[in-house]
Design an enzyme around this catalytic site. Sequence first.
Site, PDB file in Angstrom:
ATOM      1  N   SER A   1       0.753  -1.167   0.054  1.00 32.09           N
ATOM      2  CA  SER A   1      -0.001  -0.069  -0.128  1.00 32.09           C
ATOM      3  C   SER A   1       0.982   1.365  -0.013  1.00 32.09           C
ATOM      4  CB  SER A   1      -1.079   0.014   1.166  1.00 32.09           C
ATOM      5  OG  SER A   1      -0.180  -0.321   2.415  1.00 32.09           O
ATOM      6  N   SER A   2       1.989   1.082   0.708  1.00 35.13           N
ATOM      7  CA  SER A   2       3.036   2.263   0.672  1.00 35.13           C
ATOM      8  C   SER A   2       3.617   2.714  -0.553  1.00 35.13           C
ATOM      9  CB  SER A   2       4.000   2.203   1.607  1.00 35.13           C
ATOM     10  OG  SER A   2       3.745   1.777   3.043  1.00 35.13           O
TER      11      SER A   2
ATOM     12  N   ALA B   1       2.094   1.737  -3.486  1.00 34.03           N
ATOM     13  CA  ALA B   1       1.209   2.076  -4.482  1.00 34.03           C
ATOM     14  C   ALA B   1       0.822   3.598  -4.320  1.00 34.03           C
ATOM     15  CB  ALA B   1       0.109   1.243  -4.251  1.00 34.03           C
TER      16      ALA B   1
ATOM     17  N   ASP C   1       8.097  -3.407  -6.015  1.00 34.16           N
ATOM     18  CA  ASP C   1       6.682  -3.050  -5.639  1.00 34.16           C
ATOM     19  C   ASP C   1       6.405  -1.699  -6.579  1.00 34.16           C
ATOM     20  OD1 ASP C   1       8.551  -1.804  -4.143  1.00 34.16           O
ATOM     21  OD2 ASP C   1       7.610  -2.013  -2.000  1.00 34.16           O
TER      22      ASP C   1
END
Length: 325
Positions: free
Chosen positions: A114-115, A117, A158
């Site tokens: 999530s970070s 993204a 990521d």
Amino acid sequence: MNKKNSITVSAPGKLMLFGEHAVVYGHPCVVTAVDQRMQVTVETLETFEFILDAPDVKVLNYKKQLSDLGKGEIPKGAKFVEIAVKNFAKKHGLKFGLKIITKSEFSSQFGFGSSSASTVCVLKALSVLSGKNLSEKKLFDLAYKTVLDIQGKGSGFDVAAAIYGGTLYFLTGGKIMKPLKIKKLPLLVAYSGVKADTVTLMNQVSILSKKYPKIINHLYQNIEETVDLAKKAMLQYRWLTVGELMNVNQGYLEALGVSTQKLSDMIYAVRDAGGYGAKLSGAGGGDCIIAIAPKEKIAAVKKSIVKVGGEIIELTTNAEGVRVE
Ligand code: MEV
């Protein structure tokens, strides 16, 4: 800028398929983007303020002046967005204030990135709002710098998944980011119920590799060979081989000390119920496992995972990269 402007951008979460940890040290990995997305709305302000609402990580109405970005105590849930804005402003200038609202379709507990993204979403939004329209590679470089500024280490895989989407063969720092043309990935995903801390685990592995450099370097080399074989097998839809290579990769991750009892229970549950193979995905210490099973065994494998306390997560892989909504 006098006029208020607003944009909403979304980016996919990710799942590491093969090669975690070794990829931090110059080896390749394979990552896929998942269809659960992070969504970020950025509104320009006439005042030179930075305002952030990220309710999923309990950050509400967090405010500071643009000139103070990166200074003082930053709440954990605000770090990536704040440093991303700071880095963008430093490199390209920023002629307006910002109100940013983040919303996630997935729990920040899953380890779906999530970070990274949200970092990618914010940088993409700023790139469009400021008219800079940065290339994907330039976006990657700024987002990866943001990750390194905060974490000190990391491969950037990521960030690459959030930008490019699909399934990627990735080499440390984005030296290679090659899309793999795989139509479908029959992946089973299950959450362990435990949130892992990536930096802690990376540090743990780094300590081990300093203690046993020769062994760990051989191990990274073996992981690289596993990644290369897995990539080939995935491109040819040879799922039995992919599953077997997951088991091999899991063995190396066990050796690195990043698996846990709970992850192992879930992985053995897959194997006992007739799955082809399973491994942890990401840093270890918790988060998710991934598995491959023959069609006729999928129901039994899911049941077996749930029996040992795992939570099945339904998702599709190969999702689209960052986009303006
Ligand atoms: C964490 O999800 C995967 C690691 O390889 C870290 C990284 O690649 O940045 C452990």
